[in-house]
Motif scaffolding. Sequence first.
Motif, short mmCIF file in Angstrom:
data_model
loop_
_atom_site.label_atom_id
_atom_site.label_comp_id
_atom_site.label_asym_id
_atom_site.label_seq_id
_atom_site.Cartn_x
_atom_site.Cartn_y
_atom_site.Cartn_z
N LEU A 309 2.63 -6.22 -13.20
CA LEU A 309 1.61 -7.27 -13.16
C LEU A 309 1.87 -8.24 -12.02
O LEU A 309 0.95 -8.66 -11.30
CB LEU A 309 1.59 -8.01 -14.50
CG LEU A 309 0.67 -9.23 -14.63
CD1 LEU A 309 -0.77 -8.87 -14.32
CD2 LEU A 309 0.78 -9.82 -16.04
N ARG A 310 3.13 -8.58 -11.83
CA ARG A 310 3.46 -9.52 -10.76
C ARG A 310 3.14 -8.91 -9.39
O ARG A 310 2.66 -9.59 -8.48
CB ARG A 310 4.93 -9.91 -10.83
CG ARG A 310 5.33 -10.99 -9.85
CD ARG A 310 6.64 -11.62 -10.23
NE ARG A 310 6.53 -12.33 -11.50
CZ ARG A 310 7.58 -12.76 -12.20
NH1 ARG A 310 8.79 -12.54 -11.77
NH2 ARG A 310 7.41 -13.41 -13.33
N THR A 311 3.40 -7.63 -9.26
CA THR A 311 3.10 -6.97 -7.98
C THR A 311 1.61 -6.95 -7.72
O THR A 311 1.15 -7.26 -6.61
CB THR A 311 3.66 -5.53 -7.97
OG1 THR A 311 5.06 -5.57 -8.29
CG2 THR A 311 3.48 -4.90 -6.61
N CYS A 312 0.83 -6.59 -8.73
CA CYS A 312 -0.63 -6.61 -8.58
C CYS A 312 -1.11 -8.03 -8.27
O CYS A 312 -2.00 -8.23 -7.44
CB CYS A 312 -1.30 -6.09 -9.85
SG CYS A 312 -1.08 -4.31 -10.14
N GLY A 313 -0.51 -9.01 -8.94
CA GLY A 313 -0.86 -10.41 -8.68
C GLY A 313 -0.56 -10.81 -7.25
O GLY A 313 -1.33 -11.54 -6.61
N ASN A 314 0.57 -10.34 -6.73
CA ASN A 314 0.91 -10.64 -5.33
C ASN A 314 -0.07 -9.99 -4.37
O ASN A 314 -0.44 -10.58 -3.35
CB ASN A 314 2.33 -10.16 -5.02
CG ASN A 314 3.40 -11.05 -5.65
OD1 ASN A 314 3.13 -12.18 -6.03
ND2 ASN A 314 4.60 -10.52 -5.77
N ILE A 315 -0.49 -8.77 -4.68
CA ILE A 315 -1.42 -8.07 -3.79
C ILE A 315 -2.76 -8.80 -3.70
O ILE A 315 -3.35 -8.89 -2.62
CB ILE A 315 -1.62 -6.61 -4.25
CG1 ILE A 315 -0.32 -5.82 -4.04
CG2 ILE A 315 -2.77 -5.94 -3.50
CD1 ILE A 315 -0.33 -4.41 -4.61
N VAL A 316 -3.24 -9.35 -4.81
CA VAL A 316 -4.53 -10.05 -4.76
C VAL A 316 -4.44 -11.44 -4.14
O VAL A 316 -5.45 -12.13 -4.03
CB VAL A 316 -5.22 -10.12 -6.15
CG1 VAL A 316 -5.51 -8.75 -6.68
CG2 VAL A 316 -4.39 -10.93 -7.15
N THR A 317 -3.24 -11.85 -3.72
CA THR A 317 -3.15 -13.05 -2.89
C THR A 317 -3.49 -12.73 -1.45
O THR A 317 -3.57 -13.63 -0.61
CB THR A 317 -1.74 -13.69 -2.94
OG1 THR A 317 -0.80 -12.79 -2.33
CG2 THR A 317 -1.32 -14.03 -4.34
N GLY A 318 -3.67 -11.44 -1.16
CA GLY A 318 -4.00 -11.03 0.20
C GLY A 318 -5.46 -11.25 0.52
O GLY A 318 -6.15 -12.04 -0.12
N ASP A 319 -5.95 -10.53 1.52
CA ASP A 319 -7.34 -10.72 1.93
C ASP A 319 -8.28 -9.98 0.97
O ASP A 319 -7.84 -9.33 0.02
CB ASP A 319 -7.55 -10.26 3.38
CG ASP A 319 -7.20 -8.79 3.60
OD1 ASP A 319 -7.41 -7.97 2.68
OD2 ASP A 319 -6.73 -8.45 4.70
N ASP A 320 -9.58 -10.10 1.23
CA ASP A 320 -10.57 -9.53 0.32
C ASP A 320 -10.45 -8.01 0.20
O ASP A 320 -10.62 -7.45 -0.88
CB ASP A 320 -11.98 -9.88 0.79
CG ASP A 320 -12.36 -11.32 0.44
OD1 ASP A 320 -11.59 -11.97 -0.29
OD2 ASP A 320 -13.43 -11.78 0.89
N VAL A 321 -10.15 -7.35 1.31
CA VAL A 321 -10.03 -5.89 1.27
C VAL A 321 -8.83 -5.49 0.41
O VAL A 321 -8.90 -4.54 -0.38
CB VAL A 321 -9.88 -5.32 2.70
CG1 VAL A 321 -9.63 -3.81 2.65
CG2 VAL A 321 -11.14 -5.62 3.51
N GLN A 322 -7.74 -6.21 0.54
CA GLN A 322 -6.56 -5.91 -0.26
C GLN A 322 -6.81 -6.20 -1.74
O GLN A 322 -6.38 -5.45 -2.61
CB GLN A 322 -5.37 -6.73 0.28
CG GLN A 322 -4.94 -6.28 1.66
CD GLN A 322 -4.02 -7.26 2.37
OE1 GLN A 322 -3.95 -8.44 2.02
NE2 GLN A 322 -3.32 -6.79 3.39
N THR A 323 -7.51 -7.28 -2.00
CA THR A 323 -7.88 -7.60 -3.38
C THR A 323 -8.77 -6.51 -3.97
O THR A 323 -8.62 -6.11 -5.14
CB THR A 323 -8.60 -8.95 -3.44
OG1 THR A 323 -7.72 -9.97 -2.93
CG2 THR A 323 -8.99 -9.31 -4.87
N ASP A 324 -9.68 -6.00 -3.17
CA ASP A 324 -10.57 -4.92 -3.64
C ASP A 324 -9.79 -3.67 -4.03
O ASP A 324 -10.23 -2.92 -4.92
CB ASP A 324 -11.59 -4.57 -2.55
CG ASP A 324 -12.75 -5.56 -2.50
OD1 ASP A 324 -12.97 -6.26 -3.51
OD2 ASP A 324 -13.42 -5.64 -1.45
N CYS A 325 -8.66 -3.43 -3.38
CA CYS A 325 -7.85 -2.26 -3.74
C CYS A 325 -7.43 -2.33 -5.21
O CYS A 325 -7.43 -1.32 -5.92
CB CYS A 325 -6.61 -2.18 -2.85
SG CYS A 325 -6.94 -1.70 -1.15
#
Length: 524
Positions: A309-325
């Motif tokens: 969960l923490r890793t996914c949470g860190n990824i969505v701190t990125g840009d919109d394209v990364q959040t979309d992943c």
Amino acid sequence: MMNDKENSGPARIRNFKNKGKDGSEMRRRRNEVSVELRKAKKDEQLLKRRNITLDDDEEPLSPHQDNVSSPSEPIRLDDIVRELESTDKNLWREAVRKVRKCLSKERQPPIDSIIQLGIIPRLVSFLSYHEEPALQFDAAWALTNIASGTSEQTQIVVKHGAVPLLIELLGSNKIDVAEQAVWALGNIAGDGPGMRDYVLEHNCMTAILKLIVPEISLNFLRNVVWTISNLVRNKNPPPKFSTVSECLPTLNKLLNHEDESVITDTCWALSYLTDGTNEKIQAVIEAGVVPRLVQLLGHPNANILMPALRTCGNIVTGDDVQTDCIINAGALRFLEALLKHQRPSVVKEAAWTVSNITAGNPNQIQAVINAGILPSIINIIESGDFKSQKEAVWVITNLTTGGTIEQMVMLVQSGALGPFCNMLLNKDWKTVMVVLDGIQNILSNAQKIGEADRVATMIEVCGGLDKLEALQQHSNEKIYQKALAIIDAFFSSEEGVDSSVAPTEVDGQLNFTSSAAPQGGFSF
């Protein structure tokens, strides 16, 4: 827990009427030095571990399998020193075994006494005795346990040149020697950024990755993955990404391992690697880990769930394209369930992750709404623990900052307004400021479609106006000024409440749908 700059309204929301929004500013990264975060990690992944056994003939345990030792016969340290000073290799072997035993079996190992007697340099020298693998093994074991102590004790091991010799032992044809060397290096790297970088400078990552072969034993693999996680953790400063990123393909494969301890430490390693810049996040995404990470959000073992969960949470701190992943991999349905998890720490992490998604574009906000997440967020605001409430408040305010008018209407119709206004009573001034920002956003957007009076009435009926007025007595000047500005802008009319726009009560709930909405307008 975020730092003051990240929590403050002005630093996060540049313009409350949604002009010139910067989504990257709205997304909140973690503060690595947070005491709260360190405590959360304490029980889930130890930085250092001692190798403790019950019987003399036992093999070294995996760091995940430490046992409480049984009482041992007293060992005289002066006898050990005398044996080490002799020229008899048999006495050396016996002395090192005694050192290893007293460091392994006593609840309070005499690490300082062994240091003061000058035994460390001798132990380090035995690491190079390749014709004596048993001696190397016991010396590495003893150094492992010394390095599991305080930072000062760990640094003494390093000072006497143990690191390059331990890395050389990773290539030993004796598996038990290589495993003990991995463990010692894991303890040294776990001491902090300085020791971690020193170990990495000696090409440790490459050497350790070579150990992961199909025939590796489970205990050895657990040890290796735990050590890798220590080599990539800490961010003040973070490790040189070009040095540690070579482990990403291996971590991607390990995510699918059947052993839960291996998966757990793999997820922790990925959480450290994603806790940084968008470039680092992108490298992790490109390693192919996202589908499996999202799948692990449904894992029943909280030790795996939390770092995933923490890793996914860190990824969505990125840009919109990364959040979309993360969104496209199906994370929202898992997050909706995690917002109802029995562990408050999981709920808080899930809400923080959702808040970074609602800090995105309207399509991402709509995905959150479509996933049915708003009712859970409202429930957290109403009855969640304090830390989860703070994150849930950010979900709402971020939505009001980047959402469309239609999405704002959906938010109000979901019943969020009353619980959200109640958070104005929160004792944490930063949380109150976030709520004030959200209220101002809602009113500003309602004003664009001529519905400001209607929404202001709803807020007044919810008791929000009374709370806003009370905040004019708040000790924090920012809170006072913000509340006053909202009242002046949207509640300055002296006219009474218009019954045509006041909400009605249906089954004990306030119903904000009114037939008095202007033609072509939105009905709040």
